[in-house]
Design a protein around this motif. Structure first.
Motif, short mmCIF file in Angstrom:
data_model
loop_
_atom_site.label_atom_id
_atom_site.label_comp_id
_atom_site.label_asym_id
_atom_site.label_seq_id
_atom_site.Cartn_x
_atom_site.Cartn_y
_atom_site.Cartn_z
N LYS A 1 0.83 -1.20 0.00
CA LYS A 1 0.00 0.00 0.00
C LYS A 1 0.87 1.25 0.00
O LYS A 1 0.61 2.20 -0.75
CB LYS A 1 -0.91 -0.01 1.24
N SER A 2 1.91 1.27 0.82
CA SER A 2 2.79 2.44 0.88
C SER A 2 3.50 2.67 -0.44
O SER A 2 3.64 3.81 -0.90
CB SER A 2 3.84 2.25 2.00
N THR B 1 -6.89 6.82 1.55
CA THR B 1 -7.30 6.02 2.70
C THR B 1 -7.79 6.99 3.77
O THR B 1 -7.90 8.19 3.52
CB THR B 1 -6.14 5.14 3.21
N ARG C 1 0.68 7.09 3.78
CA ARG C 1 -0.74 7.09 3.50
C ARG C 1 -1.16 8.48 3.03
O ARG C 1 -0.59 9.50 3.43
CB ARG C 1 -1.55 6.70 4.73
N ALA D 1 -4.94 4.04 9.18
CA ALA D 1 -3.60 4.25 9.72
C ALA D 1 -3.56 3.93 11.21
O ALA D 1 -2.62 3.27 11.69
CB ALA D 1 -3.15 5.69 9.48
N TYR E 1 5.81 3.64 6.51
CA TYR E 1 4.55 3.53 5.76
C TYR E 1 4.16 4.93 5.29
O TYR E 1 4.46 5.93 5.95
CB TYR E 1 3.43 2.99 6.65
#
Length: 355
Positions: A142-143, A167, A339, A172, A337
């Motif tokens: 996803k990252s 997102t 988002r 998160a 990560y």
């Protein structure tokens, strides 16, 4: 592996605007429009006019153009291109922009929140080695997808790339931050307390809260809110790499920031000095372009206690590359990560780090 050709093959927002044979209308006024017009002048892009949301149209002019309603522009033109000149972060406004984008070609050029330079393909090419290192250190698919999508948006101005990687804070908090209910939470750039409230939505309980806000007007509202909480301290200061005094711009907006020469003389502190050697479990950094300095001022805390981090990645031109590398320098053990929350342009793109 990150491939430079995947990005260099894209047509930039400025190329799209320069080469279109349709009239170009700027949507929005104020500082965003002024910033955009400077880039149009730089690239030789001509516009046909400016329009605003109906409730803001009062028969006035801006930058030499009569400000029109969208309905007026649509009545005068069969087809045209829209360049968005303001930021949109709340649901109703995003839906309104999406509705307009469904009827007309919409381009949202990426310009840094601070500084005069836009993000170009050449920007990415010049620091592609850094970008590749960051990409390889990201801890989930996803990252990596968000990283690529945001960079593609920054080049093209196409909000489709942002919508593809959106997102919410829920994801998160639930999947990365996972508050334990017994944490010391440090909120840097706490504004009036909105992100403290967000944290408490997920944490439910806590050991202690430090909320740091330099702007006097915002600080008063923050203090009023924190008075309703136990073990929560509001700190009226700017955050930097060291303690001292700095000038802070007047005004109470969310984007008020430090200034080198003018403004209100304000206390500045580092996270290390704030905590005086005590641990923190989670630190949030949203300090209007001073994130790198704030991280440097957290060096001992990060090295000794490995707190979870949330750091804004969108204020300065190279934040997407420089900030993750600085976090890894301070503590190579972090998992990284990225988002992106719903926002036009990509102003709600954040780095999360945890052990």
């Amino acid at each position: 592996m990150l491939c430079i050709d995947e990005f260099l093959s894209l047509k930039s927002s400025w190329e799209r605007l320069l080469k279109t044979d349709k009239p170009i209308y700027v949507y929005g006024m104020g500082d965003g429009c002024i910033k955009l017009m400077k880039q149009f002048e730089r690239f030789g892009i001509k516009i046909a006019g400016i329009f605003a949301s109906d409730e803001f149209v009062r028969g006035h002019s801006f930058s030499g153009f009569k400000v029109k309603k969208l309905s007026e522009v649509e009545a005068e033109n069969d087809d045209f291109v829209i360049a968005l000149a303001f930021a949109a972060g709340y649901k109703e406004l995003i839906e309104k922009i999406d509705s307009i984008a469904a009827r007309h070609e919409l381009i949202v050029p990426d310009t840094a929140v601070y500084g005069g330079e836009p993000f170009l393909k050449e920007t990415l090419e010049s620091c592609f080695d850094k970008a590749s290192v960051v990409y390889e250190h990201l801890s989930d698919e996803k990252s990596r997808s968000v990283f690529k999508s945001v960079l593609k948006y920054k080049i093209t101005g196409d909000i489709g790339f942002l919508k593809a990687c959106e997102t919410t804070p829920d994801e998160a908090y639930l999947n990365i931050l996972k508050p334990s209910g017994d944490e010391v939470y440090v909120d840097l750039g706490a504004y009036t307390g909105d992100t403290v409230k967000e944290y408490l939505t997920f944490a439910k309980s806590y050991k202690r809260i430090y909320a740091v806000e330099p702007n006097g007007r915002n600080f008063r509202k923050l203090s009023e809110y924190l008075c309703t909480l136990e073990r929560a301290e509001a700190v009226n200061a700017a955050v930097s790499d060291k303690s001292g005094k700095v000038y802070f711009a007047k005004g109470g907006g969310r984007q008020a920031r430090m200034d080198d020469k003018k403004g209100v003389l304000t206390d500045a502190l580092s996270v290390d000095s704030l905590l005086m050697g005590e641990p923190a479990d989670f630190i949030k950094y949203d300090v209007e372009g001073e994130e790198m300095k704030a991280l440097k001022g957290s060096e001992q805390t990060i090295k000794n206690y490995s707190p979870k981090l949330c750091v804004a990645l969108y204020h300065q031109l190279y934040d997407m590359f420089d900030i993750p590398l600085e976090v890894l320098r301070l503590n190579p053990g972090y998992k990284l990560y990225i988002r992106h929350y719903p926002y036009y342009p990509a102003w709600e793109t954040n780095l999360f780090a945890e052990i």
